[in-house]
Design a protein around this motif. Structure first.
Motif, short mmCIF file in Angstrom:
data_model
loop_
_atom_site.label_atom_id
_atom_site.label_comp_id
_atom_site.label_asym_id
_atom_site.label_seq_id
_atom_site.Cartn_x
_atom_site.Cartn_y
_atom_site.Cartn_z
N ASN A 79 0.64 -1.22 0.09
CA ASN A 79 -0.06 0.15 0.01
C ASN A 79 0.81 1.25 -0.14
N ASP A 80 0.37 2.41 -0.48
CA ASP A 80 0.98 3.66 -0.63
C ASP A 80 2.08 3.55 -1.54
N THR A 81 2.44 2.54 -2.32
CA THR A 81 3.62 2.59 -3.36
C THR A 81 2.89 2.80 -4.91
N GLU A 82 3.40 3.79 -5.67
CA GLU A 82 2.98 3.71 -6.90
C GLU A 82 3.53 2.50 -7.81
N TYR A 83 2.76 2.07 -8.69
CA TYR A 83 2.95 0.82 -9.46
C TYR A 83 2.67 1.45 -10.81
N GLN A 84 3.82 1.06 -11.84
CA GLN A 84 3.17 1.42 -13.22
C GLN A 84 3.01 0.08 -13.86
N VAL A 85 1.86 0.21 -14.93
CA VAL A 85 1.32 -1.13 -15.34
C VAL A 85 1.27 -0.76 -16.91
N GLN A 86 1.91 -1.71 -17.56
CA GLN A 86 1.83 -1.89 -19.17
C GLN A 86 1.19 -3.03 -19.62
N ALA A 87 0.84 -3.18 -20.61
CA ALA A 87 0.22 -4.41 -21.28
C ALA A 87 0.79 -4.64 -22.69
N THR A 88 0.83 -5.83 -23.25
CA THR A 88 1.00 -6.22 -24.65
C THR A 88 -0.16 -7.27 -25.06
N VAL A 89 -0.04 -7.45 -26.30
CA VAL A 89 -1.17 -8.63 -26.83
C VAL A 89 -0.41 -9.48 -27.89
N THR A 90 -0.52 -10.63 -28.15
CA THR A 90 0.19 -11.44 -29.15
C THR A 90 -0.76 -12.08 -30.17
N ASN A 91 -0.35 -12.01 -31.35
CA ASN A 91 -1.09 -12.69 -32.58
C ASN A 91 -0.19 -13.78 -32.98
N GLY A 92 -0.42 -14.30 -34.40
CA GLY A 92 0.62 -15.28 -35.06
C GLY A 92 1.70 -14.46 -35.47
#
Length: 162
Positions: A122-135
Motif C-alpha cells: 500500500n501507498d507505493t505507486e505501481y506502473q502497469v503496461q500491457a501487450t497482446v500477441t497474435n501469430g
C-alpha cells in the motif's frame, strides 16, 4: 475506365482495382484479404483468352498497442487488457507488465479478461503496461498507467459523550 482483367477464385469473381504502370504492366490490388492465407487466382484478359495462374501469400501483421485499465484497492490492482488495432491473425494472448520502480514482474492475462495483481505494498505507486500477441508476434507495450494501492480508511467512531 473498364477493367482490363477479370479475376476469379474458385469460379467466383474477385473484386480488385487496377493500376496501369508506365512500363505497360498493370498492378492488381485486392482488399479484405485474410492474413496468413495462400491465395490462388485465375486472371483473364477482359476480352477473353486462357487464364494466367496467380498465386501469392498474405503476411500476418503484429497487433497495435493495447490499452490497460487499472483500478487500485487494498494491497492489489485490478487490471484488464483492451486490445488495440489488429489487422492480423487472431490475438491469442496478453501480458501485463508491472513494477514499483525497483522490481519488474509480469502476469499472463487474456485480453478482455479481468485479473488481479495481489500482495502489493500500500501507498507505493505501481506502473502497469500491457501487450497482446497474435501469430505475427507481440505488440508494442501500451501507455503506462500508474496506480497506488491504499489501505481502507477506518470510519471515525464518535467518542463517548458526543
Amino acid at each position: 475506365m473498364a477493367d482490363n482483367f477479370k479475376v476469379l477464385s474458385d469460379g467466383k469473381e474477385v473484386a480488385h482495382t487496377e493500376e496501369p504502370k508506365e512500363d505497360g504492366t498493370t498492378d492488381l490490388k485486392f482488399t479484405g484479404l485474410k492474413p496468413n492465407s495462400n491465395l490462388k487466382y485465375d486472371v483473364y484478359y477482359a476480352t477473353g483468352g486462357d487464364p494466367e495462374k496467380a498465386e501469392f501469400s498474405t503476411k500476418d501483421t503484429k497487433p497495435g498497442a493495447p490499452t490497460v485499465q487499472v483500478t487500485a484497492d487494498d494491497t492489489k490492482l485490478f487490471v484488464k487488457i483492451v486490445s488495440g488495432t489488429n489487422t492480423g491473425s487472431t490475438i491469442n494472448s496478453g501480458k501485463i507488465y508491472y513494477t514499483d520502480g525497483t522490481t519488474a514482474k509480469t502476469m499472463d492475462l487474456k485480453p478482455g479478461d479481468a485479473g488481479t495483481i495481489s500482495g502489493l505494498t500500500n501507498d507505493t505507486e505501481y506502473q502497469v503496461q500491457a501487450t497482446v500477441t497474435n501469430g505475427a508476434g507481440e505488440s508494442p507495450k501500451s501507455a503506462v498507467v500508474k496506480a497506488t494501492p491504499v489501505a481502507p480508511t477506518e470510519p471515525e467512531t464518535p467518542s463517548e459523550g458526543e
